[in-house]
Design an enzyme around this catalytic site. Structure first.
Site, mmCIF file in Angstrom:
data_model
loop_
_atom_site.group_PDB
_atom_site.id
_atom_site.type_symbol
_atom_site.label_atom_id
_atom_site.label_comp_id
_atom_site.label_asym_id
_atom_site.label_seq_id
_atom_site.Cartn_x
_atom_site.Cartn_y
_atom_site.Cartn_z
ATOM 1 N N GLU A 123 11.253 -12.481 -30.673
ATOM 2 C CA GLU A 123 11.184 -12.235 -32.113
ATOM 3 C C GLU A 123 12.141 -13.119 -32.922
ATOM 4 O O GLU A 123 13.066 -12.612 -33.577
ATOM 5 C CB GLU A 123 11.476 -10.759 -32.416
ATOM 6 C CG GLU A 123 10.529 -9.794 -31.736
ATOM 7 C CD GLU A 123 10.713 -8.345 -32.187
ATOM 8 O OE1 GLU A 123 11.676 -8.056 -32.926
ATOM 9 O OE2 GLU A 123 9.884 -7.510 -31.813
ATOM 10 N N GLU A 147 5.806 -5.953 -26.068
ATOM 11 C CA GLU A 147 6.493 -4.720 -26.477
ATOM 12 C C GLU A 147 5.534 -3.894 -27.316
ATOM 13 O O GLU A 147 4.809 -4.437 -28.152
ATOM 14 C CB GLU A 147 7.720 -4.996 -27.375
ATOM 15 C CG GLU A 147 8.957 -5.434 -26.686
ATOM 16 C CD GLU A 147 10.132 -5.649 -27.649
ATOM 17 O OE1 GLU A 147 10.254 -4.908 -28.648
ATOM 18 O OE2 GLU A 147 10.923 -6.571 -27.381
HETATM 19 C C1 BGP Z 1 11.971 -4.936 -31.246
HETATM 20 C C2 BGP Z 1 13.080 -5.582 -30.469
HETATM 21 C C3 BGP Z 1 13.733 -4.706 -29.459
HETATM 22 C C4 BGP Z 1 13.796 -3.226 -29.784
HETATM 23 C C5 BGP Z 1 12.544 -2.717 -30.505
HETATM 24 C C6 BGP Z 1 12.642 -1.329 -31.087
HETATM 25 O O1 BGP Z 1 11.852 -5.512 -32.497
HETATM 26 O O2 BGP Z 1 12.625 -6.716 -29.786
HETATM 27 O O3 BGP Z 1 14.988 -5.257 -29.169
HETATM 28 O O4 BGP Z 1 14.986 -2.827 -30.222
HETATM 29 O O5 BGP Z 1 12.153 -3.585 -31.531
HETATM 30 O O6 BGP Z 1 13.232 -1.356 -32.351
HETATM 31 P P1 BGP Z 1 14.576 -0.613 -32.716
HETATM 32 O O7 BGP Z 1 15.444 -0.729 -31.530
HETATM 33 O O8 BGP Z 1 15.124 -1.314 -33.881
HETATM 34 O O9 BGP Z 1 14.185 0.795 -33.018
#
Ligand code: BGP
Length: 464
Positions: free
Chosen positions: A168, A367
């Site tokens: 990302e 993801e």
């Molecule tokens: C994505 C990232 C992850 C992870 C996930 C969940 O954008 O790649 O690192 O953290 O989001 O989001 P958050 O942890 O902000 O709730």
């Protein structure tokens, strides 16, 4: 078994995490500081319950048991990241042998358990020494990153056959240079553009270096992008235009150079109009053109929705927001803990976009997941989190993905965020995402209902 939703042969069923969010051990065995370690040391109050990056899920210590648990949950693949600040603790770029030992152990342990390792090189975690040189604003840091990437390929490339250059990349400019949610909390669109450009350049040079190496003969390299399909509020011309511009800045600014080898002309024109073109060298154009990715990782949580600005935005420095406003769809299903819309159809739209506009490049969902606060409410008498909402969430997204694959999308896997509840940056352990729950005090791991369900899906390569 005849299944309604059967996936292609050799489909990757896995999960994703990252070094900084799972390893812990931030201050031992020669690890240098990352921007997260540094920021937490100066401003712990900015992190949920003041839990910082050294208190993450102890993967550094427990990787062996955790990899056994991965098998129990049916994972055939796992993506994590190497922490640059662990491998190269200071500006000399000398390799830290404790880090080499750790990552070697992790890779070997995964392989001996039949789990394919996918290694990512950068997950928002700039080493502090490189941030002091200007972070991604600095071309010098691009060169340091390339040295680091080469060292990773050389050290681990005999066994790691799937690499990604970034996770990302839009997040650093968006959260750290347009908003103040990530360090260094600078709000300046022009600087954000430079950061985004250097990330893409760094990715292209790393790809070119990888492809020169022997270990790449049976390996491949890609990039992980959080593609957020961007929908206009309605079909009014001005709203469609606003959504198109939002898409250009947040999706296509990364997707086009990574897959097609060039930036969209419309984006270049908008940047020119605002005097916000980044500094570049002529030869970069060729580098980006020639070194596109072998595959894509697509992170998908929620879409973006846009409308034209209802009021002019008065700003001293450039921001893409002058062209659009976020639109909240009144019908949206929301994940209220994270404030993200749940829109499973977005997965199909991503497949469609990749098929139509990006040469149907091979990709995997790298993801997808649902962060929920207070999951202890759902613990049953056996001590297990009954996360039926997560099973529904994954099912709905997989159905949409299945529809995309049936239509011809070249998707080779689905990775859940995440395996064991891990550290969510400033949200720390507020929202839990894992197939396995983590008791923060005791570090005890317990497989959730969703983990048991996923094991069956992986075994059957699909579900009903
Ligand atoms: C994505 C990232 C992850 C992870 C996930 C969940 O954008 O790649 O690192 O953290 O989001 O989001 P958050 O942890 O902000 O709730």
């Amino acid at each position: 078994m005849k299944l309604n939703y059967k996936f292609p042969e050799n489909f990757l069923w896995g999960a994703a995490s990252s070094g900084p969010q799972s390893e812990g051990a931030a201050n031992i065995d020669g690890k240098g500081e990352s921007i997260w370690d540094y920021w937490y040391s100066t401003n712990p109050e900015l992190f949920f319950n003041e839990v910082g990056p050294s208190d993450t899920s102890t993967f550094y210590k427990n990787y062996k048991e955790d990899i056994k648990l991965m098998k129990k949950v049916g994972l055939n693949s796992f993506r994590t990241s190497i922490q640059w600040s662990r491998l190269m603790p200071d500006k000399t770029s000398k390799v830290n042998f404790e880090a080499v030992k750790f990552y070697n152990n992790v890779i070997d342990e995964m392989l001996s358990n039949g789990i394919l390792p996918i290694m990512n090189l950068h997950h928002f975690d700039m080493p502090m020494w490189a941030q002091k040189l200007g972070g991604w604003e600095s071309r010098e840091v691009v060169n340091y990153y390339v040295q680091y990437a080469k060292a990773c390929f050389r050290l681990f490339g005999d066994r790691v056959k799937f690499w990604t250059t970034f996770n990302e990349p839009v997040v650093t400019p968006e959260m750290g240079y347009l908003g103040d949610w990530h360090y260094p909390c600078i709000v300046d669109g022009k600087r954000a553009v430079q950061v985004a450009y250097h990330e893409i350049l760094a990715s292209a040079i790393a790809i070119s270096e990888y492809h020169k190496m022997d270990c790449s003969k049976d390996g491949s390299i890609g990039i992980i992008l959080n593609l957020m399909p961007t929908y206009p509020k309605d079909y009014e011309k001005e709203n469609v235009k606003a959504a198109n511009i939002q898409d250009l800045f947040y999706n296509r600014a990364f997707l086009d150079p990574s897959v097609l080898g060039e930036y969209p002309q419309e984006l270049i024109d908008l940047l020119k109009e605002n005097g916000a073109l980044p500094k570049y060298e002529q030869k970069d154009i060729e580098t980006i053109k020639k070194n596109t990715v072998d595959f894509l990782g697509v992170n998908y949580y929620c879409p973006r929705r846009a409308q034209a600005r209802t009021e002019k935005l008065d700003v001293d420095v450039f921001t893409p927001e002058i062209y659009f406003e976020n639109y909240v769809w009144p019908m949206a299903k929301m994940n209220k803990y994270r404030g993200w819309e749940i829109y499973e159809e977005g997965v199909y739209d991503i497949c469609d976009n990749i098929m139509k506009n990006y040469g149907n490049i091979p990709f995997f969902i790298s993801e997808n997941g649902m962060g929920v606060e207070g999951e202890e409410r759902f613990i049953n008498e056996k001590g297990q989190v009954e996360d039926l909402y997560r099973i529904d969430f994954v099912k709905d997204h997989l159905k949409s993905l299945h529809k995309g694959i049936e239509a011809g999308a070249n998707c080779f896997g689905y990775h859940m965020w995440t395996f064991i509840d891990n550290w969510s940056w400033r949200n720390a352990y507020k929202n839990r995402y894992g197939f396995v729950s983590l008791d923060l005090k005791t570090q005890k791991r317990t497989i959730k209902k969703s983990g048991e369900w996923f094991k069956k899906v992986s075994k059957n390569n699909g579900f009903n």
